[in-house]
Design an enzyme around this catalytic site. Structure first.
Site, PDB file in Angstrom:
ATOM      1  CG  HIS A 122      45.125  36.470  51.623  1.00  0.00           C
ATOM      2  ND1 HIS A 122      46.685  36.609  51.570  1.00  0.00           N
ATOM      3  CD2 HIS A 122      44.492  37.278  50.902  1.00  0.00           C
ATOM      4  CE1 HIS A 122      46.678  37.585  50.414  1.00  0.00           C
ATOM      5  NE2 HIS A 122      45.541  37.983  49.979  1.00  0.00           N
ATOM      6  CG  ASP A 163      47.626  33.453  52.496  1.00  0.00           C
ATOM      7  OD1 ASP A 163      47.488  33.243  51.328  1.00  0.00           O
ATOM      8  OD2 ASP A 163      47.665  34.659  52.943  1.00  0.00           O
TER       9      ASP A 163
HETATM   10  C1  XUL Z   1      47.777  41.483  45.111  1.00  0.00           C
HETATM   11  C2  XUL Z   1      47.831  41.928  46.643  1.00  0.00           C
HETATM   12  C3  XUL Z   1      47.137  41.189  47.627  1.00  0.00           C
HETATM   13  C4  XUL Z   1      46.804  41.981  48.780  1.00  0.00           C
HETATM   14  C5  XUL Z   1      46.007  41.460  49.914  1.00  0.00           C
HETATM   15  O1  XUL Z   1      48.068  42.321  44.186  1.00  0.00           O
HETATM   16  O2  XUL Z   1      48.554  43.028  46.577  1.00  0.00           O
HETATM   17  O3  XUL Z   1      48.285  40.041  48.061  1.00  0.00           O
HETATM   18  O4  XUL Z   1      47.802  42.682  49.470  1.00  0.00           O
HETATM   19  O5  XUL Z   1      44.929  40.774  49.325  1.00  0.00           O
END
Ligand code: XUL
Ligand code: CO
Length: 443
Positions: A99, A102
């Site tokens: 993300h 992150d």
């Molecule tokens: C949350 C989840 C996230 C997604 C990406 O449950 O799985 O980490 O994979 O936003």
């Protein structure tokens, strides 16, 4: 600087190895379905759990011992990038995912946040020039900061919608810059808590508008990554709009987005929705929408998203069965959206966890491949539905039957005989295949 000092490159040593820091079953060079295992499985490390995760839970503070713990801000972000590429190389993993939040510090000022992101993206791009590890997917975190408390693209506040659009616009640019093969939308807080204050129709319409705009922009900049929706039924909101694959598909079809998206299916999200992992993979596969996988597992005794590393061989076998039948995951992969437990705080645990997950999926792959080669379930299922291959059954399938012809057929029937579904026999057969796979690899 070296971050993982006492760890050498993890290599395949085979099932007889007693080296805990070696692959026992995952052999990147071995062939699965005509492809090298590495190219077929396409494992990815998730940046958030592995480098950003600190081991906090609602009751306790950070526990993870990491070489960069004392740093903060951009210095911390840079150290994490250095550590991550050392980790990727030592694990010999082909992909990673992140993300925006992150990899670079987010502030209350959007231009400043973008500047931070640009600095780290440039650094990652530099590392990627000499690393074999590529970007499987990136995404935007639109759930952690307080501005997202009512959602992002489904927020009741148009300014929040615009802010979310700016973040995803930037995310698509970053994806293009780093050659990402997919772009993920997990609806973090895209859902609702109570209908007493919610205009569900407007929220869903807006979500669809948002997705159309995202695709338009990706086209505009020539970013041709596969778009993926990651369903989850609840957590953090009580009712997530992308509940499961079937709900997601209905939404995409309703809004003319069915050709734009495939699904990124997470095991623990499937079980939270009351499905098995393989159910979600299967529904996506038979509809041509299986895009990628967030590999993890939940805990049957706990009702939340525990994101554990996958070690359950039944689950990895049945998941790989679907994936092999899908002829792999295309541009997708197996991303470990999984975190080491709070008590597994050593950097070394990150290696043990990934090795456990990769080996569990490798075993699952071998078992699934044999089940398919021997057509164990295929032949059983074909026989179970054989009444649809001739006579009235064939008429039904070919669209030649109607209620008149069916009534005539039914009136001419004597007592109907059904065949046993043989569930217990099939489960015992699955056990046999798992055990035989062990026996052959261990020989
Ligand atoms: C949350 C989840 C996230 C997604 C990406 O449950 O799985 O980490 O994979 O936003
Ligand atoms: Co996920």
């Amino acid at each position: 600087m070296t971050y993982f000092k006492n760890i050498n490159k993890i290599t395949f040593e085979g099932p007889s190895s007693n080296n805990p820091l070696a692959y026992k079953y995952y052999n990147p060079e071995e062939t699965i379905n005509g492809k090298r295992m590495e190219d077929f499985m396409r494992f990815a490390v998730s940046y958030w759990h592995t480098f950003t995760g600190e081991g906090t839970d609602p009751f306790g503070q950070a526990t993870m011992v990491r070489p960069y713990n004392k740093l903060s801000g951009l210095d911390l972000a840079k150290a994490r990038v250095e550590a991550s590429f050392e980790f990727f190389e030592k694990l010999d993993v082909p992909y990673f995912c992140f993300h925006d939040y992150d990899i670079a510090p987010e502030t209350d000022n959007l231009s400043e946040t973008f500047k931070n992101l640009d600095a780290i993206v440039a650094m990652i791009k530099d590392y990627m020039k000499t690393s074999k590890t590529k970007l499987l997917w990136n995404t935007a975190n639109m759930f952690s900061h307080p501005r997202w408390l009512h959602g992002a693209a489904t927020a009741p506040n148009a300014d929040v919608f615009a802010y979310a659009a700016a973040k995803v616009k930037k995310g698509l640019e970053v994806g293009k810059e780093l050659g990402s093969e997919n772009y993920v939308f997990w609806g973090g807080r895209e859902g609702y808590e109570t209908l007493l204050n919610t205009n569900m129709k407007l929220e869903l319409d807006n979500l669809a508008r948002f997705f159309h705009m995202a695709k338009d922009y990706a086209n505009e900049i020539g970013f041709d990554a596969q778009f993926l929706i990651e369903p989850k039924p609840k957590e953090p909101t009580k009712h997530q709009y992308d509940f499961d694959v079937a709900t997601g598909m209905a939404f995409l079809q309703q809004y003319g987005l069915q050709d734009v998206f495939k699904f990124n299916i997470e095991a623990n999200h499937a079980t939270l929705a009351g499905h098995t992992f393989e159910h979600e993979l299967h529904v996506a596969r038979i509809n041509g929408m299986l895009g990628s996988v967030d590999a993890n597992q939940g805990d049957p005794l706990l009702g939340w998203d525990t994101d554990e590393f996958p070690t359950d061989l039944y689950s990895t076998t049945l998941a790989m069965y679907e994936i092999i039948k899908n002829d792999g995951l295309g541009t997708g992969g197996l991303n470990f959206d999984a975190k080491v437990r709070r008590g597994s705080f050593d950097p070394e645990d990150l290696f043990h966890a990934h090795i456990a997950g990769m080996d569990a999926f490798a075993i699952g792959t071998k078992v699934a491949q044999r089940l398919l080669e021997d057509r164990v379930l295929e032949d059983f299922i074909a026989d179970r539905y054989s009444s649809f291959t001739s006579g009235i059954g064939l008429d039904i399938v070919e669209g030649k039957a109607n209620f008149h012809s069916l009534e005539k057929h039914a009136l001419g029937l004597g007592e109907i005989t059904n065949k046993s579904g043989r569930q217990e026999f099939l489960k015992a057969t699955l056990n046999k295949y798992i055990l035989e796979a062990y026996a052959t690899v261990l020989k």
